[in-house]
Design a protein around this motif. Structure first.
Motif, PDB file in Angstrom:
ATOM      1  N   HIS A   1      28.909  37.199  56.898  1.00 19.86           N
ATOM      2  CA  HIS A   1      29.835  36.210  56.349  1.00 19.86           C
ATOM      3  C   HIS A   1      29.069  34.894  56.317  1.00 19.86           C
ATOM      4  CE1 HIS A   1      32.827  39.199  57.509  1.00 19.86           C
ATOM      5  NE2 HIS A   1      33.788  38.482  56.946  1.00 19.86           N
TER       6      HIS A   1
ATOM      7  N   ASP B   1      38.506  41.522  50.818  1.00 21.17           N
ATOM      8  CA  ASP B   1      38.433  40.836  52.114  1.00 21.17           C
ATOM      9  C   ASP B   1      39.757  41.038  52.869  1.00 21.17           C
ATOM     10  OD1 ASP B   1      37.451  39.336  54.222  1.00 21.17           O
ATOM     11  OD2 ASP B   1      37.823  37.387  53.295  1.00 21.17           O
TER      12      ASP B   1
ATOM     13  N   HIS C   1      34.317  45.095  51.408  1.00 20.59           N
ATOM     14  CA  HIS C   1      34.442  44.104  52.501  1.00 20.59           C
ATOM     15  C   HIS C   1      35.911  44.001  52.894  1.00 20.59           C
ATOM     16  CE1 HIS C   1      33.402  39.796  54.087  1.00 20.59           C
ATOM     17  NE2 HIS C   1      34.606  40.126  54.522  1.00 20.59           N
TER      18      HIS C   1
ATOM     19  N   LYS D   1      35.743  46.734  58.677  1.00 20.17           N
ATOM     20  CA  LYS D   1      35.051  46.071  59.779  1.00 20.17           C
ATOM     21  C   LYS D   1      35.911  46.088  61.041  1.00 20.17           C
ATOM     22  CE  LYS D   1      33.315  42.738  56.384  1.00 20.17           C
ATOM     23  NZ  LYS D   1      31.968  43.239  56.122  1.00 20.17           N
TER      24      LYS D   1
ATOM     25  N   HIS E   1      30.998  35.841  50.770  1.00 26.90           N
ATOM     26  CA  HIS E   1      31.709  34.552  50.575  1.00 26.90           C
ATOM     27  C   HIS E   1      30.871  33.622  49.685  1.00 26.90           C
ATOM     28  CE1 HIS E   1      35.340  35.018  52.897  1.00 26.90           C
ATOM     29  NE2 HIS E   1      34.657  35.480  53.913  1.00 26.90           N
TER      30      HIS E   1
ATOM     31  N   HIS F   1      38.888  44.019  56.340  1.00 27.34           N
ATOM     32  CA  HIS F   1      39.218  43.984  57.771  1.00 27.34           C
ATOM     33  C   HIS F   1      40.601  44.628  57.899  1.00 27.34           C
ATOM     34  CE1 HIS F   1      36.348  40.425  58.338  1.00 27.34           C
ATOM     35  NE2 HIS F   1      36.591  40.346  57.053  1.00 27.34           N
TER      36      HIS F   1
HETATM   37 ZN   LIG Z   1      35.625  38.952  55.853  1.00 30.27          ZN
END
Ligand SMILES: [Zn+2]
Length: 421
Positions: free
Chosen positions: A251, A326, A81, A150, A274, A83
Motif C-alpha cells: 500500500h 479494495d 486487492h 489480505k 493506491h 480485505h
Molecule cells: Zn487495501
C-alpha cells in the motif's frame, strides 16, 4: 440456467457459439473476435477464434454446445486487492466522517482500523466465515473468478492465522480462486502503542515465519504511510518476506509520498497499490521492475480524495494498471468490481478498455498469475464470463447494472446458487 445444465460431461469438449470474444490478449482493442467460438477441454481453454476457422477435429470432439445469443465473453474477473475477511461494521464511522472527522483523525483516536481489529479478534472462525461469505458471493455474482484476500485485522499470530484460514476456506467452499496475502504491517495493534519497531519485530520474527511455514499466504503486504509504517519498517518486512520466498506487495503513496513504490520496486514487488501521490521517480522504478500499479477508485471515492493517481505518467512509462475493489470496512465498503470500472473511467479518466484490462489481464499480473488467467487464450484456465451486452464498453458505461449471464471457472459452469442476476 437450470440445475441440469450445471454439470459438464466428464469427457469431451464444450463449445460456446454465437459469441463475441474480448480476449484482452492484444492484437486489437479488447483483443476482440467477432462471431467467435470458444472451446473448453477439461479445465482449460482448448481453442478460440472465428467461427469459420474452427478446426474440423474439434467439431467431432464437442459434446455440448452453448448458444451465447450474441453476447460477449470476457476473461473471468480478477479482484486483486481486497480485505474482505473481517468482522463488524464501520457504518458508525461513516456517519462520524459525515459529521466532520477526517480518516486520519479517526485513525489517531484509535477508531478506524482498530475497531475492526477488535471485532475481528473477538469473532471465532465460524462467525468470521459467515460475515465474510456474503461479500465474496457478491463478487462472484459479478463474474469474479479470482480474488486476493489480505489478512491484517488480527495483528497477532492467532487472529492473523484465523483470517488466512477463513480466506482459504472461502476458496474451498465457493467456486473462486482465493489468493491469500499476509498484511501484518497494516496497523499498529493497541498493545504495541508507541512501540512500532517492536511490533515489526513480531511481524518479521514470529508471525510471518509461521504464516510461511503453514503456507497460509503467497505474498506479504504492508501499509507504508504516515499513519501506517515507515519506509525503514516496511523494508524490514520486505527483507524477511524475500528470505521466506513470499511475493511482495505494498500500500504505497495513498495519502502522502513516502517513496514506497520505489522501495517496493527495489524488492521486485508484484504491485504497488493506491499511488495517488506517487512521483515520476516512483513510476519509473515500477516500470523498471515490472511492478503493476493497482488503482483503487472505491477508496478514492469513499474518502473523497482529490489528488488523482498519475494516469498519464503510468501510461507514458508503460506501467500496467490494474483495478480492484479494495473491499474493506473503513475506506472502500464495496463488493462491486463492475462499479470500479465505471469509477476508473469517470473519476480517473481511464478508457473502458484500460479499465477492463485492469480487472482481467493486469489484475492477473498483479497476482503473478498471468500464465494461467487474465486473458482468453488456448491453454489458459477456462475462467470466463458471458455477458448480455452489445459491446465491451457497456460494462464500464453502466452504473449499478449487472448484465452477467454465465460464469465458467476451471471449465465448469458455476451453479445458479452462486449466480443470480
Ligand atoms: Zn487495501
Amino acid at each position: 440456467m437450470s440445475s441440469a445444465k450445471n454439470k459438464f460431461p466428464a469427457k469431451g469438449d464444450c463449445l460456446w457459439l454465437n459469441v463475441n470474444l474480448a480476449t484482452m490478449a492484444g492484437g486489437n482493442p479488447y483483443g476482440m473476435v467477432k462471431d467467435g467460438v470458444l472451446v473448453v477441454g477439461g479445465s482449460k481453454i482448448a481453442w478460440l477464434g472465428k467461427r469459420a476457422d474452427l478446426p474440423e477435429d474439434f467439431k467431432s470432439r464437442i459434446e455440448k454446445t452453448y448458444d451465447g445469443q450474441g453476447g460477449w465473453i470476457t476473461p473471468g474477473l480478477v479482484d486483486c486487492h481486497t480485505h474482505l475477511v473481517y468482522a463488524g461494521s464501520r457504518a458508525r464511522e461513516f456517519e462520524l466522517r459525515l459529521e466532520g472527522a477526517t480518516y486520519e483523525e479517526i485513525a489517531r483516536q484509535g477508531g478506524g482500523i482498530r475497531s475492526t481489529v477488535s471485532d475481528t479478534r473477538q469473532a471465532d472462525e465460524q462467525s468470521l466465515f459467515a460475515q465474510s461469505a456474503p461479500r465474496l458471493q457478491a463478487l462472484i455474482q459479478e463474474g469474479v473468478t479470482t480474488v486476493e484476500i489480505k489478512s491484517g485485522y488480527g495483528l497477532d499470530l492467532e487472529t492473523e492465522l484465523r483470517m488466512l484460514h477463513v480466506a482459504r476456506q472461502l476458496g474451498e467452499k465457493y467456486p473462486v480462486t482465493v489468493v491469500p496475502t499476509y498484511l501484518g504491517a497494516h496497523a499498529l495493534p493497541p498493545e504495541f502503542e508507541g512501540r512500532s519497531d517492536e511490533y515489526i519485530d513480531l511481524v518479521c520474527n514470529s508471525v510471518m515465519p509461521e504464516v510461511a511455514a503453514q503456507k497460509m499466504a503467497v505474498a506479504v503486504d504492508a501499509f507504508c504511510e504516515n499513519i501506517g509504517f515507515t519506509p525503514d519498517q516496511t523494508e524490514k518486512v520486505f527483507q524477511k518476506a524475500q528470505k521466506l520466498g513470499l511475493a511482495i506487495k505494498l500500500h504505497a503513496e495513498q495519502l502522502s509520498d513516502l517513496k514506497g513504490a520505489k522501495l517496493a520496486s527495489g524488492y521486485g514487488a508484484l504491485s504497488a497499490d493506491h499511488l495517488e501521490h506517487v512521483s515520476e521517480e516512483g513510476v519509473k522504478a515500477m516500470a523498471a521492475s515490472g511492478t503493476i500499479a493497482v488503482l483503487l477508485p472505491g477508496a478514492f471515492y469513499f474518502l473523497r480524495e482529490t489528488r488523482l493517481p498519475p494516469i498519464d505518467l503510468l501510461r507514458r512509462h508503460k506501467v500496467p494498471i490494474a483495478l480492484s475493489t479494495d473491499c474493506n470496512p473503513g475506506s472502500s465498503p464495496t463488493t462491486s468490481l463492475l462499479l470500479m470500472l465505471n469509477m476508473a473511467c469517470t473519476l480517473f479518466r481511464m478508457t473502458p478498455e484500460e479499465a477492463l484490462a485492469g480487472i482481467t489481464r493486469n489484475g492477473a499480473r498483479a497476482l503473478g498469475l498471468e500464465e494461467r488467467i487474465g486473458t482468453l487464450e488456448a491453454g489458459k484456465d477456462a475462467d470466463f464470463v458471458l455477458w448480455d451486452i452489445s459491446e465491451p464498453a457497456e460494462l464500464a458505461y453502466r452504473i449499478g447494472f449487472n448484465p452477467l449471464k454465465q460464469v465458467i471457472r476451471h471449465g465448469k459452469l458455476i451453479s445458479y446458487s452462486y449466480v443470480s442476476v
